[in-house]
Design a protein around this motif. Structure first.
Motif, PDB file in Angstrom:
ATOM      1  N   ASP A 215       0.808  -1.224   0.000  1.00 55.56           N
ATOM      2  CA  ASP A 215       0.000   0.000   0.000  1.00 55.56           C
ATOM      3  C   ASP A 215       0.842   1.275   0.000  1.00 55.56           C
ATOM      4  O   ASP A 215       0.275   2.377   0.012  1.00 55.56           O
ATOM      5  N   GLY A 216       2.172   1.125  -0.032  1.00 60.74           N
ATOM      6  CA  GLY A 216       3.031   2.308  -0.118  1.00 60.74           C
ATOM      7  C   GLY A 216       3.158   3.050   1.205  1.00 60.74           C
ATOM      8  O   GLY A 216       2.814   2.526   2.267  1.00 60.74           O
ATOM      9  N   PRO A 217       3.635   4.282   1.103  1.00 59.17           N
ATOM     10  CA  PRO A 217       4.022   4.954  -0.154  1.00 59.17           C
ATOM     11  C   PRO A 217       5.391   4.494  -0.656  1.00 59.17           C
ATOM     12  O   PRO A 217       6.187   3.944   0.115  1.00 59.17           O
ATOM     13  N   ALA A 218       5.662   4.702  -1.945  1.00 56.13           N
ATOM     14  CA  ALA A 218       6.966   4.373  -2.500  1.00 56.13           C
ATOM     15  C   ALA A 218       8.024   5.292  -1.915  1.00 56.13           C
ATOM     16  O   ALA A 218       7.846   6.515  -1.868  1.00 56.13           O
ATOM     17  N   THR A 219       9.102   4.700  -1.425  1.00 57.40           N
ATOM     18  CA  THR A 219      10.176   5.489  -0.822  1.00 57.40           C
ATOM     19  C   THR A 219      11.482   5.401  -1.622  1.00 57.40           C
ATOM     20  O   THR A 219      12.483   5.991  -1.228  1.00 57.40           O
ATOM     21  N   ALA A 220      11.463   4.643  -2.711  1.00 62.09           N
ATOM     22  CA  ALA A 220      12.631   4.514  -3.584  1.00 62.09           C
ATOM     23  C   ALA A 220      12.134   4.196  -4.992  1.00 62.09           C
ATOM     24  O   ALA A 220      10.972   3.795  -5.185  1.00 62.09           O
ATOM     25  N   ALA A 221      13.000   4.392  -5.961  1.00 57.03           N
ATOM     26  CA  ALA A 221      12.588   4.132  -7.343  1.00 57.03           C
ATOM     27  C   ALA A 221      12.387   2.643  -7.603  1.00 57.03           C
ATOM     28  O   ALA A 221      11.517   2.250  -8.394  1.00 57.03           O
ATOM     29  N   GLU A 222      13.159   1.800  -6.926  1.00 56.87           N
ATOM     30  CA  GLU A 222      13.109   0.356  -7.162  1.00 56.87           C
ATOM     31  C   GLU A 222      13.159  -0.388  -5.822  1.00 56.87           C
ATOM     32  O   GLU A 222      13.617   0.157  -4.814  1.00 56.87           O
ATOM     33  N   PRO A 223      12.703  -1.629  -5.784  1.00 56.03           N
ATOM     34  CA  PRO A 223      12.859  -2.444  -4.577  1.00 56.03           C
ATOM     35  C   PRO A 223      14.339  -2.642  -4.253  1.00 56.03           C
ATOM     36  O   PRO A 223      15.202  -2.489  -5.126  1.00 56.03           O
ATOM     37  N   PRO A 224      14.691  -3.008  -3.023  1.00 54.13           N
ATOM     38  CA  PRO A 224      16.094  -3.091  -2.617  1.00 54.13           C
ATOM     39  C   PRO A 224      16.840  -4.305  -3.174  1.00 54.13           C
ATOM     40  O   PRO A 224      18.070  -4.354  -3.067  1.00 54.13           O
ATOM     41  N   PHE A 225      16.119  -5.274  -3.727  1.00 59.56           N
ATOM     42  CA  PHE A 225      16.754  -6.488  -4.253  1.00 59.56           C
ATOM     43  C   PHE A 225      16.393  -6.686  -5.719  1.00 59.56           C
ATOM     44  O   PHE A 225      15.254  -6.428  -6.124  1.00 59.56           O
ATOM     45  N   ASP A 226      17.377  -7.162  -6.499  1.00 59.17           N
ATOM     46  CA  ASP A 226      17.059  -7.510  -7.883  1.00 59.17           C
ATOM     47  C   ASP A 226      16.565  -8.966  -7.931  1.00 59.17           C
ATOM     48  O   ASP A 226      16.557  -9.677  -6.907  1.00 59.17           O
ATOM     49  N   LEU A 227      16.156  -9.404  -9.104  1.00 57.42           N
ATOM     50  CA  LEU A 227      15.562 -10.741  -9.223  1.00 57.42           C
ATOM     51  C   LEU A 227      16.566 -11.849  -8.908  1.00 57.42           C
ATOM     52  O   LEU A 227      16.196 -12.889  -8.343  1.00 57.42           O
ATOM     53  N   SER A 228      17.818 -11.644  -9.247  1.00 54.81           N
ATOM     54  CA  SER A 228      18.831 -12.669  -8.951  1.00 54.81           C
ATOM     55  C   SER A 228      19.027 -12.822  -7.441  1.00 54.81           C
ATOM     56  O   SER A 228      19.186 -13.951  -6.934  1.00 54.81           O
ATOM     57  N   GLN A 229      19.016 -11.715  -6.713  1.00 59.29           N
ATOM     58  CA  GLN A 229      19.139 -11.794  -5.252  1.00 59.29           C
ATOM     59  C   GLN A 229      17.927 -12.492  -4.643  1.00 59.29           C
ATOM     60  O   GLN A 229      18.067 -13.343  -3.743  1.00 59.29           O
ATOM     61  N   LEU A 230      16.744 -12.146  -5.121  1.00 61.78           N
ATOM     62  CA  LEU A 230      15.539 -12.793  -4.603  1.00 61.78           C
ATOM     63  C   LEU A 230      15.540 -14.288  -4.909  1.00 61.78           C
ATOM     64  O   LEU A 230      15.131 -15.105  -4.069  1.00 61.78           O
ATOM     65  N   GLN A 231      16.028 -14.659  -6.089  1.00 66.32           N
ATOM     66  CA  GLN A 231      16.085 -16.083  -6.441  1.00 66.32           C
ATOM     67  C   GLN A 231      17.045 -16.825  -5.520  1.00 66.32           C
ATOM     68  O   GLN A 231      16.775 -17.952  -5.089  1.00 66.32           O
ATOM     69  N   ARG A 232      18.172 -16.205  -5.215  1.00 69.62           N
ATOM     70  CA  ARG A 232      19.131 -16.841  -4.301  1.00 69.62           C
ATOM     71  C   ARG A 232      18.516 -17.058  -2.925  1.00 69.62           C
ATOM     72  O   ARG A 232      18.694 -18.128  -2.319  1.00 69.62           O
ATOM     73  N   ILE A 233      17.782 -16.073  -2.426  1.00 67.36           N
ATOM     74  CA  ILE A 233      17.148 -16.210  -1.110  1.00 67.36           C
ATOM     75  C   ILE A 233      16.081 -17.310  -1.143  1.00 67.36           C
ATOM     76  O   ILE A 233      16.005 -18.148  -0.241  1.00 67.36           O
ATOM     77  N   ALA A 234      15.279 -17.317  -2.200  1.00 67.62           N
ATOM     78  CA  ALA A 234      14.200 -18.302  -2.292  1.00 67.62           C
ATOM     79  C   ALA A 234      14.734 -19.718  -2.485  1.00 67.62           C
ATOM     80  O   ALA A 234      14.095 -20.697  -2.103  1.00 67.62           O
ATOM     81  N   SER A 235      15.923 -19.837  -3.100  1.00 71.95           N
ATOM     82  CA  SER A 235      16.490 -21.152  -3.380  1.00 71.95           C
ATOM     83  C   SER A 235      17.261 -21.730  -2.209  1.00 71.95           C
ATOM     84  O   SER A 235      17.696 -22.887  -2.259  1.00 71.95           O
ATOM     85  N   SER A 236      17.445 -20.933  -1.158  1.00 69.87           N
ATOM     86  CA  SER A 236      18.264 -21.393  -0.022  1.00 69.87           C
ATOM     87  C   SER A 236      17.598 -22.557   0.709  1.00 69.87           C
ATOM     88  O   SER A 236      16.368 -22.583   0.909  1.00 69.87           O
ATOM     89  N   ASP A 237      18.426 -23.507   1.119  1.00 73.99           N
ATOM     90  CA  ASP A 237      17.937 -24.631   1.941  1.00 73.99           C
ATOM     91  C   ASP A 237      17.826 -24.253   3.410  1.00 73.99           C
ATOM     92  O   ASP A 237      17.423 -25.095   4.223  1.00 73.99           O
ATOM     93  N   THR A 238      18.167 -23.010   3.741  1.00 68.66           N
ATOM     94  CA  THR A 238      18.065 -22.546   5.137  1.00 68.66           C
ATOM     95  C   THR A 238      16.640 -22.664   5.653  1.00 68.66           C
ATOM     96  O   THR A 238      16.429 -22.866   6.870  1.00 68.66           O
ATOM     97  N   TRP A 239      15.670 -22.580   4.782  1.00 73.78           N
ATOM     98  CA  TRP A 239      14.269 -22.632   5.200  1.00 73.78           C
ATOM     99  C   TRP A 239      13.803 -24.027   5.611  1.00 73.78           C
ATOM    100  O   TRP A 239      12.750 -24.179   6.213  1.00 73.78           O
ATOM    101  N   PHE A 240      14.599 -25.046   5.305  1.00 71.08           N
ATOM    102  CA  PHE A 240      14.154 -26.439   5.510  1.00 71.08           C
ATOM    103  C   PHE A 240      15.185 -27.236   6.293  1.00 71.08           C
ATOM    104  O   PHE A 240      16.326 -26.846   6.450  1.00 71.08           O
ATOM    105  N   ARG A 241      14.718 -28.369   6.764  1.00 64.89           N
ATOM    106  CA  ARG A 241      15.612 -29.310   7.460  1.00 64.89           C
ATOM    107  C   ARG A 241      15.274 -30.742   7.042  1.00 64.89           C
ATOM    108  O   ARG A 241      14.232 -31.014   6.492  1.00 64.89           O
TER     109      ARG A 241
END
Length: 241
Positions: A215-241
């Motif tokens: 719902d904002g408001p926008a405080t920067a032109a772009e989100p703080p992470f690019d798609l490659s960074q988000l993919q690395r976080i989502a692909s991490s096995d840290t979330w599972f055991r």
């Protein structure tokens, strides 16, 4: 004298029928010999061609034995993400309350507590802030959306995101990546998101906004992470055991 020569020459007159018969026999014999010779030559040529063919084939095999094709067929994208082999079942390693701090272990920063609508622990979808930017992490099993098990990550991605947005990822995963701006009525914020559909039956969504939330408001032109960074976080096995 002339009469004597005439009588003598009568005995020397040629036997034309006999000569003709002999000539025919000789001609037939010569014809048979030529035919036999031609047959022998043809057979010899055929044998030579067969032998030469075998030698060429053998040399061709010898020349290519153990040599890979110069331009092997490329693996298709689906082949790259094909059956990864036996899949080890996994369980969540985090609760709803632990999602923000686990995120910060992957991307150091200041995180808030989960938003009031976050949860449940069995399939947490958690909203929080990272350094003031809105983040959503979703950790959902394959039956979360449809109510029935769908082990194939490609099928889950197609059902939830549309097949056109699904791409093969490493180790049998399938990826869906997106980036867009919300309508002004919804805050006009810009977001980036990556979902990793895992072959063990879990889907991991990581989304970031260019403001404190959808719902904002926008405080920067772009989100703080690019798609490659988000993919690395989502692909991490840290979330599972």
């Amino acid at each position: 004298m002339a009469d004597l020569l005439h009588r003598a020459s009568r005995d020397l007159a040629p036997d034309v029928p006999s000569l003709v018969a002999v000539g025919l026999r000789r001609g037939q014999a010569r014809r048979r010999r030529r035919q036999s010779a031609a047959a022998v030559v043809a057979s010899a040529v055929a044998v030579l061609l067969v032998v030469a063919g075998f030698e060429l084939a053998d040399s061709s095999r010898a020349g290519t034995r153990g040599v890979a094709p110069a331009n092997p067929s490329p693996r298709s994208a689906s082949a790259e993400s094909a059956d990864p082999g036996p899949v080890r079942p996994v369980d969540l390693a985090v609760t709803t309350d632990q999602v923000p701090t686990t995120f910060a272990s992957l991307e150091p920063g200041t995180v808030s507590a989960p938003g009031p609508k976050s949860g449940p622990d069995a399939a947490p979808v958690v909203d929080f802030t990272w350094n003031g930017f809105g983040v959503r992490v979703g950790l959902t099993p394959d039956d979360y959306v449809t109510g029935h098990r769908v082990r194939e990550p490609g099928r889950r991605c197609a059902e939830q995101e549309g097949a056109a947005r699904c791409r093969p990822g490493p180790e049998g995963t399938v990826l869906a990546r997106s980036s867009a701006t919300n309508p002004a009525v919804d805050g006009g914020t810009r977001f980036r998101a990556v979902t990793v559909f895992r072959p063990d039956g879990w889907d991991v969504l990581v989304m970031a906004y260019n403001g404190p939330g959808k719902d904002g408001p926008a405080t920067a032109a772009e989100p703080p992470f690019d798609l490659s960074q988000l993919q690395r976080i989502a692909s991490s096995d840290t979330w599972f055991r």
